[in-house]
Design a protein around this motif. Structure first.
Motif, PDB file in Angstrom:
ATOM      1  N   THR A   1       0.756  -1.434   0.110  1.00 20.69           N
ATOM      2  CA  THR A   1      -0.081   0.004  -0.145  1.00 20.69           C
ATOM      3  C   THR A   1       0.956   1.192  -0.022  1.00 20.69           C
ATOM      4  OG1 THR A   1      -1.688   1.409   0.959  1.00 20.69           O
ATOM      5  CG2 THR A   1      -0.302  -0.364   2.667  1.00 20.69           C
TER       6      THR A   1
ATOM      7  N   GLN B   1      -7.821   8.302  11.063  1.00 21.98           N
ATOM      8  CA  GLN B   1      -7.500   8.112   9.655  1.00 21.98           C
ATOM      9  C   GLN B   1      -8.638   8.434   8.853  1.00 21.98           C
ATOM     10  OE1 GLN B   1      -6.093   3.908  10.693  1.00 21.98           O
ATOM     11  NE2 GLN B   1      -6.989   3.583   8.644  1.00 21.98           N
ATOM     12  N   GLY B   2      -8.901   8.144   7.121  1.00 20.02           N
ATOM     13  CA  GLY B   2      -9.702   8.306   6.623  1.00 20.02           C
ATOM     14  C   GLY B   2     -11.226   7.715   6.798  1.00 20.02           C
ATOM     15  N   ARG B   3     -11.064   6.429   7.123  1.00 16.82           N
ATOM     16  CA  ARG B   3     -12.382   5.880   7.195  1.00 16.82           C
ATOM     17  C   ARG B   3     -13.019   6.160   8.685  1.00 16.82           C
ATOM     18  NH1 ARG B   3      -9.356   0.154   7.856  1.00 16.82           N
ATOM     19  NH2 ARG B   3      -8.158   1.385   6.256  1.00 16.82           N
TER      20      ARG B   3
ATOM     21  N   GLU C   1     -15.023   9.153   7.282  1.00 21.09           N
ATOM     22  CA  GLU C   1     -16.201   8.482   6.447  1.00 21.09           C
ATOM     23  C   GLU C   1     -17.402   8.038   7.457  1.00 21.09           C
ATOM     24  OE1 GLU C   1     -14.156   5.230   4.449  1.00 21.09           O
ATOM     25  OE2 GLU C   1     -13.311   6.469   3.438  1.00 21.09           O
TER      26      GLU C   1
ATOM     27  N   PHE D   1     -14.253   3.687  -2.256  1.00 24.16           N
ATOM     28  CA  PHE D   1     -13.284   2.700  -1.744  1.00 24.16           C
ATOM     29  C   PHE D   1     -14.035   1.836  -0.667  1.00 24.16           C
ATOM     30  CE2 PHE D   1      -9.996   1.775   1.321  1.00 24.16           C
ATOM     31  CZ  PHE D   1      -9.044   1.094   0.772  1.00 24.16           C
TER      32      PHE D   1
ATOM     33  N   THR E   1     -13.872   0.913   2.436  1.00 24.74           N
ATOM     34  CA  THR E   1     -14.230   1.301   3.703  1.00 24.74           C
ATOM     35  C   THR E   1     -15.357   2.562   3.465  1.00 24.74           C
ATOM     36  OG1 THR E   1     -12.533   3.289   3.720  1.00 24.74           O
ATOM     37  CG2 THR E   1     -12.141   0.934   4.714  1.00 24.74           C
TER      38      THR E   1
ATOM     39  N   THR F   1     -14.199  10.048  -5.709  1.00 26.61           N
ATOM     40  CA  THR F   1     -12.801   9.740  -5.267  1.00 26.61           C
ATOM     41  C   THR F   1     -11.747  10.279  -6.376  1.00 26.61           C
ATOM     42  OG1 THR F   1     -14.044   7.682  -4.355  1.00 26.61           O
ATOM     43  CG2 THR F   1     -11.687   7.838  -4.219  1.00 26.61           C
TER      44      THR F   1
ATOM     45  N   ASN G   1      -8.899   5.290  -6.904  1.00 21.98           N
ATOM     46  CA  ASN G   1      -8.157   4.078  -6.261  1.00 21.98           C
ATOM     47  C   ASN G   1      -8.753   2.699  -6.774  1.00 21.98           C
ATOM     48  OD1 ASN G   1      -6.410   2.213  -4.924  1.00 21.98           O
ATOM     49  ND2 ASN G   1      -7.160   2.700  -2.856  1.00 21.98           N
TER      50      ASN G   1
ATOM     51  N   ASP H   1     -13.719  12.534  -1.641  1.00 18.82           N
ATOM     52  CA  ASP H   1     -12.803  11.419  -0.902  1.00 18.82           C
ATOM     53  C   ASP H   1     -11.492  12.124  -1.523  1.00 18.82           C
ATOM     54  OD1 ASP H   1     -11.045   9.657  -0.169  1.00 18.82           O
ATOM     55  OD2 ASP H   1     -12.317   7.872  -0.597  1.00 18.82           O
TER      56      ASP H   1
ATOM     57  N   CYS I   1      -8.237  11.739  -0.682  1.00 26.55           N
ATOM     58  CA  CYS I   1      -6.965  10.881  -0.443  1.00 26.55           C
ATOM     59  C   CYS I   1      -5.745  11.325  -1.182  1.00 26.55           C
ATOM     60  CB  CYS I   1      -7.183   9.372  -0.339  1.00 26.55           C
ATOM     61  SG  CYS I   1      -8.512   8.607   0.705  1.00 26.55           S
ATOM     62  N   ARG I   2      -6.027  11.408  -2.327  1.00 22.83           N
ATOM     63  CA  ARG I   2      -4.933  11.477  -3.382  1.00 22.83           C
ATOM     64  C   ARG I   2      -5.101  12.775  -4.263  1.00 22.83           C
ATOM     65  NH1 ARG I   2      -6.144   6.145  -2.717  1.00 22.83           N
ATOM     66  NH2 ARG I   2      -4.592   4.810  -1.767  1.00 22.83           N
TER      67      ARG I   2
ATOM     68  N   SER J   1      -7.752  10.906   3.968  1.00 24.26           N
ATOM     69  CA  SER J   1      -6.833   9.943   4.774  1.00 24.26           C
ATOM     70  C   SER J   1      -5.506  10.701   4.555  1.00 24.26           C
ATOM     71  CB  SER J   1      -6.762   8.659   4.070  1.00 24.26           C
ATOM     72  OG  SER J   1      -5.693   8.100   4.657  1.00 24.26           O
TER      73      SER J   1
ATOM     74  N   LYS K   1      -2.259   9.091   3.033  1.00 30.83           N
ATOM     75  CA  LYS K   1      -1.994   9.341   1.508  1.00 30.83           C
ATOM     76  C   LYS K   1      -1.303  10.519   1.082  1.00 30.83           C
ATOM     77  CE  LYS K   1      -5.048   5.821   1.571  1.00 30.83           C
ATOM     78  NZ  LYS K   1      -5.632   5.443   2.791  1.00 30.83           N
TER      79      LYS K   1
ATOM     80  N   ARG L   1      -1.904  -5.064  -7.576  1.00 27.10           N
ATOM     81  CA  ARG L   1      -1.563  -3.772  -7.315  1.00 27.10           C
ATOM     82  C   ARG L   1      -0.359  -3.524  -6.862  1.00 27.10           C
ATOM     83  NH1 ARG L   1      -4.420   0.780  -3.066  1.00 27.10           N
ATOM     84  NH2 ARG L   1      -2.938  -0.747  -1.633  1.00 27.10           N
TER      85      ARG L   1
HETATM   86  N1  F0G Z   1     -10.514   6.303   0.318  1.00 26.51           N
HETATM   87  C1  F0G Z   1      -9.466   5.830  -0.438  1.00 26.51           C
HETATM   88  C2  F0G Z   1      -9.716   6.279  -1.827  1.00 26.51           C
HETATM   89  C3  F0G Z   1      -8.742   4.865   0.074  1.00 26.51           C
HETATM   90  O1  F0G Z   1      -7.757   4.626  -0.989  1.00 26.51           O
HETATM   91  C4  F0G Z   1      -8.474   4.578   1.224  1.00 26.51           C
HETATM   92  C5  F0G Z   1      -7.426   3.955   1.947  1.00 26.51           C
HETATM   93  C6  F0G Z   1      -9.538   5.317   2.146  1.00 26.51           C
HETATM   94  C7  F0G Z   1     -10.461   6.085   1.873  1.00 26.51           C
HETATM   95  C8  F0G Z   1      -9.427   4.945   3.550  1.00 26.51           C
HETATM   96  O2  F0G Z   1      -8.467   5.543   4.389  1.00 26.51           O
HETATM   97  O3  F0G Z   1      -6.803   3.951   5.326  1.00 26.51           O
HETATM   98  O4  F0G Z   1      -6.888   6.142   6.175  1.00 26.51           O
HETATM   99  O5  F0G Z   1      -8.672   4.724   6.668  1.00 26.51           O
HETATM  100  N2  F0G Z   1      -6.658   3.206   1.237  1.00 26.51           N
HETATM  101  C9  F0G Z   1      -5.431   2.252   1.588  1.00 26.51           C
HETATM  102  C10 F0G Z   1      -5.145   1.410   0.354  1.00 26.51           C
HETATM  103  C11 F0G Z   1      -5.718   1.216   2.940  1.00 26.51           C
HETATM  104  O6  F0G Z   1      -4.287   0.606   0.572  1.00 26.51           O
HETATM  105  O7  F0G Z   1      -5.561   1.734  -0.855  1.00 26.51           O
HETATM  106  P1  F0G Z   1      -7.717   5.092   5.781  1.00 26.51           P
END
Ligand code: F0G
Length: 468
Positions: free
Chosen positions: A47, A96-98, A101, A121, A123, A179, A183, A212, A214-215, A252, A255, A403
C-alpha cells in the motif's frame, strides 16, 4: 525521470532473505501476504497508505508536538493548512480516513439512501452500508477496459448519474461522493470539467457533493498535465477550484498528507460541523485532536504543504510511470494509463492458464513474493469474490488485478528496476505458476485473514459467474 527533489538523511535496512525463508514465511502465513511479518519483505508495495517517508521538516515539527488535551497549537496549524489548501472552514481531525467517513455517513446517511460515486473505496462503501445506505459506482465505462487510453478514467458517467438523481431525488440521495484519484478504478484521475458538470447536476437537485480527497494532489497534477484548459496552472489553483465545488471532504492523510497516520473531515457548513463534532467526542476524541497526538497533527499540517509542491509531484508521478513503462517493455500486461500511486497488473492476462476460480491474482502476488520478496496486493476474486448464500454460486469481479502501490519518497529507481526484473523473470516462466484455493475464510473482509493452499483441481465451472 525528473531529479528527485529530496535526498536521503536517514536509512532503514532492507533485509534480504533467501528463497527458503520466504517459502517458510509464506507457508506459515497460509499464503496470505497480509499475514507475513514486514521484516521478511524486501520491497513492500502492499500500500501507499501510511508508508511515506517524512521530511526533516515533518520530523522537526513532531518535536513541536503540543500535547494539550484542548486547543493544541498543532491543531491550529492543521486548521490553517486545510483552510488555505482546500478552502473549508471547519476542520475535524480523525485518526484516519475511514473515521472521517464513519462520522459523515453516520450523520447524513439513513436507511435506503443511495450514495453515488465514481468508485467508492471499500471502507467508504462499508461505512455507507453500515449507516443503512447503498453505495453505487458510476465511473465512465472506459474504466472497465484495462487497455483504454482515456486520460480521465476516474470520471463519473454523467448520464447514469443524472438518471439516478432524477429518479431518486434529494430525498433518497442526501449526498454524493467522488474519489480523487479513483483508487479502485486504478488510481485514475477525474477531470475538472467532469467534476464541474457533476457538481452542476447535483446542485440542480440540491444534493451536496463530498470529495474523498485521499490523493487530491496527484489528481491535480494529472489535471494540469492532461486537461488542456488547465495546462500550466499551479497545483494550488487547481486544488482550490476542485474543492470549491464541494460541501466538504473526507481525507486520509496517510496518502497525500505524507504522514504515517491521520486524517480529517473538512466542511463548509457550521451546523453540520457542530453535529459531527458531537459524534467525534464520542468516537475519536476532543474536537482539536480527534484521536491523534499533537505531533501527528503537526506532521499532517506540514505534509499537506509539501505534497502540493510541483517538483515533488512531477517526480512522484513519473516514478510510478517509470515502473509501468519498464513492465510494459517486458510484455507484462498492465492497466493503462498508469495510475498516480500504483501500477496494476492484469493477473488474468499474465496467467491465462490459471482459471478464475483458482485466483490468478493471488497466484501472481504469491509467486512475486516467493521470487524476490516483493509484497503486492491482490485486487480480484479474493478481495471481492462472494459466494451466493442460496445457490452456492461463486460471484467474481470483472477483473483480476495485482496492485503494486508505491510508497511516497521511499524507494529508489534501483528498487523499481528490481521489481520490473523480477516480474520479467516470472513472466518468462509463467506456465509454472499454479492457482490457490481457500483453506479458511472469514465472513467479512476475507482477504485480510484468509488461508490458502496450492490448488490441486478446479471446482466445477458451472458454479461460477463473472460480473459484467
Ligand atoms: N478512500 C480511499 C480512496 C482510500 O484509498 C483509502 C485507503 C481510504 C479512503 C481509507 O483511508 O486507510 O486512512 O482509513 N486506502 C488504503 C489502500 C488502505 O491501500 O488503498 P484510511
Amino acid at each position: 525521470m525528473p531529479l528527485p527533489p529530496y535526498k536521503i538523511k536517514v536509512v532503514e535496512p532492507v533485509l534480504v532473505w533467501g528463497r527458503e525463508t520466504r517459502l517458510e514465511q509464506a507457508r506459515r502465513a497460509g499464503f496470505n501476504l497480509f499475514q507475513i511479518p514486514a521484516r521478511f519483505v524486501a520491497v513492500d508495495l502492499l500500500t501507499d497508505s501510511g508508508t511515506s517517508a517524512m521530511s526533516d521538516r515533518q520530523w522537526a515539527g513532531m518535536m513541536r508536538g503540543d500535547e494539550a488535551y484542548a486547543g493544541s497549537d498543532n491543531y491550529y496549524q492543521l486548521e490553517q493548512a486545510v483552510r488555505q489548501i482546500f478552502g473549508f472552514r471547519h476542520v475535524i481531525p480523525t485518526h484516519q480516513g475511514r473515521a472521517a467517513e464513519h462520522l459523515l455517513f453516520s450523520v447524513m446517511v439513513g436507511r435506503d439512501d443511495v450514495i453515488p460515486s465514481n468508485h467508492h473505496f471499500d471502507t467508504t462503501r462499508a461505512n455507507i452500508e453500515v449507516a443503512g445506505g447503498e453505495a453505487v459506482d458510476l465511473a465512465v465505462e472506459q474504466t472497465d477496459d484495462l487497455g483504454s487510453q482515456h486520460p480521465f478514467k476516474g470520471n463519473i458517467d454523467l448520464a447514469r448519474a443524472e438518471r439516478l438523481v432524477r429518479e431518486l431525488g434529494r430525498d433518497r440521495v442526501p449526498l454524493a461522493m467522488i474519489t480523487l484519484t479513483d483508487n479502485t478504478g486504478g488510481g485514475q484521475p477525474v477531470s475538472l470539467e467532469n467534476l464541474t458538470a457533476y457538481h452542476r447536476l447535483l446542485d440542480e437537485h440540491g444534493i451536496p457533493l463530498f470529495i474523498d480527497a485521499c490523493r487530491f494532489a496527484e489528481n491535480a497534477y494529472f489535471v494540469r498535465e492532461r486537461e488542456g484548459a488547465h495546462a500550466g496552472r499551479s497545483i494550488l489553483d487547481i486544488t482550490a477550484d476542485t474543492f470549491s465545488l464541494a460541501e466538504g471532504c473526507t481525507m486520509s492523510a496517510k496518502k497525500d498528507g505524507l504522514a504515517n497516520i491521520g486524517g480529517f473531515l473538512a466542511l463548509r457548513e457550521e451546523a453540520l460541523a457542530r453535529k459531527i463534532k458531537e459524534r467525534l467526542v464520542l468516537y475519536e476524541g476532543f474536537e482539536t485532536y480527534g484521536g491523534l497526538a499533537g505531533r501527528d497533527l503537526e506532521a499532517v499540517a506540514i505534509g499537506l504543504r509539501e505534497v502540493v509542491d510541483e517538483h515533488y509531484l512531477a517526480h512522484r508521478i513519473e516514478q510510478v510511470a517509470y515502473l509501468g513503462e519498464r513492465l510494459r517493455e517486458n510484455g507484462i500486461p498492465v492497466l493503462v494509463p498508469f495510475g498516480g500511486h500504483a501500477i496494476y497488473l492484469d493477473a488474468a492476462a499474465f496467467l491465462p492458464h490459471v482459471p478464475r476460480e483458482l485466483y490468478p491474482g493471488q497466484a501472481l502476488a504469491v509467486a512475486l513474493y516467493l521470487e524476490s520478496g516483493i509484497r503486492s496486493v491482490e485486487i480480484g476474486g479474493v478481495m471481492f469474490g462472494k459466494k451466493d448464500p442460496e445457490t452456492g454460486e461463486l460471484l467474481l469481479p470483472r477483473h483480476e488485478l495485482v496492485r503494486l502501490a508505491i510508497p511516497r519518497r521511499v524507494y529508489m529507481t534501483e528498487h523499481l528496476d528490481f521489481v520490473a526484473e523480477s516480474l520479467a523473470r516470472l513472466h518468462e516462466r509463467r506456465e509454472e505458476i499454479g492457482g490457490f484455493e481457500f483453506e479458511y475464510q472469514a465472513d467479512v473482509l476475507r482477504h485480510f485473514t484468509a488461508r490458502f493452499r496450492p490448488a490441486r483441481s478446479a471446482p466445477k465451472p458451472s458454479k461460477i459467474s463473472i460480473e459484467d
